[in-house]
Design a protein around this motif. Structure first.
Motif, mmCIF file in Angstrom:
data_model
loop_
_atom_site.group_PDB
_atom_site.id
_atom_site.type_symbol
_atom_site.label_atom_id
_atom_site.label_comp_id
_atom_site.label_asym_id
_atom_site.label_seq_id
_atom_site.Cartn_x
_atom_site.Cartn_y
_atom_site.Cartn_z
ATOM 1 N N GLN A 128 0.839 -1.189 0.000
ATOM 2 C CA GLN A 128 0.000 0.000 0.000
ATOM 3 C C GLN A 128 0.880 1.246 0.000
ATOM 4 O O GLN A 128 1.714 1.427 0.886
ATOM 5 N N ALA A 165 -5.768 7.586 2.447
ATOM 6 C CA ALA A 165 -5.920 6.906 1.154
ATOM 7 C C ALA A 165 -4.600 6.237 0.772
ATOM 8 O O ALA A 165 -3.513 6.804 0.956
ATOM 9 N N TYR A 166 -4.720 5.016 0.249
ATOM 10 C CA TYR A 166 -3.557 4.247 -0.173
ATOM 11 C C TYR A 166 -3.829 3.642 -1.545
ATOM 12 O O TYR A 166 -4.968 3.329 -1.892
ATOM 13 N N ARG A 167 -2.747 3.463 -2.307
ATOM 14 C CA ARG A 167 -2.855 2.742 -3.580
ATOM 15 C C ARG A 167 -2.366 1.322 -3.324
ATOM 16 O O ARG A 167 -1.172 1.091 -3.080
ATOM 17 N N TYR A 176 -5.556 -0.152 -7.071
ATOM 18 C CA TYR A 176 -6.810 0.548 -6.801
ATOM 19 C C TYR A 176 -6.654 1.264 -5.464
ATOM 20 O O TYR A 176 -5.742 0.965 -4.675
ATOM 21 N N THR A 177 -7.541 2.199 -5.198
ATOM 22 C CA THR A 177 -7.462 2.985 -3.964
ATOM 23 C C THR A 177 -8.248 2.322 -2.849
ATOM 24 O O THR A 177 -9.382 1.876 -3.054
ATOM 25 N N ASP A 204 -13.366 -1.619 -0.374
ATOM 26 C CA ASP A 204 -12.209 -0.714 -0.474
ATOM 27 C C ASP A 204 -12.146 0.247 0.708
ATOM 28 O O ASP A 204 -11.069 0.706 1.077
#
Length: 261
Positions: A128, A165-167, A176-177, A204
């Motif tokens: 992440q 928020a993380y990718r 995806y976020t 998510d």
């Protein structure tokens, strides 16, 4: 009389055309697509409350709940692709029969564990990358008038609600976020071994999702059998942030026809 007869025939033809169009639309919907409204915030920021999308019922072939008219072959999977990690899927809850939408994390035979909010599948980490915050108004959302959960709580009504928020990137390289509010009860879990013919799903919005991390005995989703899959969500068609879709000023025009990652 001739004019009246021709007028009646014209009206009759118009009615028949409308009826045929509705029948074709109904058959098309039954065979290929199913409309779905997003009722909760469990899939933010990928999907927002008030998003409207069509579910591709043919994506994975026909299952018990996507099969039209009950006339599908024994193994409807012959007509579709295998579900893939990272897909956003609509499925029927195995216990209460409600339609849910979550992201596919674990395939049959996978071993899934959450450690400090990070997903591990077959002991491989889904890394992440921090990408800032997801900000929204602290205000009632959608027809159910739900308030969002915030990492910067307490937040007064009208304030800015923030989530980390993380990718996230899975083993196949799909990213995806995902959102984080804090240390929740499902941020650290035992190892889940996904049974054959079943799938493991997560929202998510990780701290605001009752998903496969929660057992069905605890009113969670648990493992979902293939037969309960309805289809894949590919694109948002329409989106409204208001209590009613008739509140035109609340439409999110920038989300119309947006691809679901």
């Amino acid at each position: 009389m001739a004019k009246s007869s021709k007028k009646s025939e014209g009206i009759g033809e118009t009615i028949k055309t409308v009826v045929y169009a509705l029948l074709i639309a109904g058959i098309f919907r039954t065979l290929f697509f199913q409309p779905f409204w997003i009722p909760s915030g469990s899939m933010k920021e990928t999907l927002l409350i008030g998003d409207f999308l069509f579910v591709n019922k043919m994506a994975y072939g026909y299952s018990q709940y996507s099969c039209p008219f009950g006339l599908c072959p024994i193994d409807g999977r012959l007509f579709g692709d295998e579900p893939e990690r990272g897909d956003v899927v609509v499925f029927r809850h195995p216990v209460n029969g409600q339609d849910f939408i979550k992201r596919l994390i674990g395939l049959p035979g996978d071993k899934v564990q959450i450690r400090n909010g990070v997903v591990f599948v077959n002991d491989e980490e889904f890394p992440q990358e921090p990408i800032g915050t997801f900000d929204e108004d602290m205000a009632p959302q959608g027809p159910q008038q739900l308030f969002p959960k915030c990492a910067n709580a307490p937040v007064g009504q009208g304030g800015t609600c923030e989530k980390e928020a993380y990718r996230e990137t899975n083993a196949e390289g799909r990213s995806y976020t995902v959102l984080n509010v804090g240390n929740g009860p499902t941020d650290n879990t035992n190892v889940y071994t996904v049974p054959e013919g079943h799938y493991f799903f997560m929202g998510d919005n990780r701290d605001n999702s009752t998903d496969s991390r929660v057992s069905q005995m605890a009113r969670g989703v648990g493992f979902v059998p293939y037969e309960n899959l309805i289809g894949r969500a590919d694109r948002v068609i329409f989106s409204s942030a208001g209590k009613s879709l008739f509140y035109i000023w609340t439409w999110r025009l920038d989300r119309f026809f947006e691809k679901v990652e």
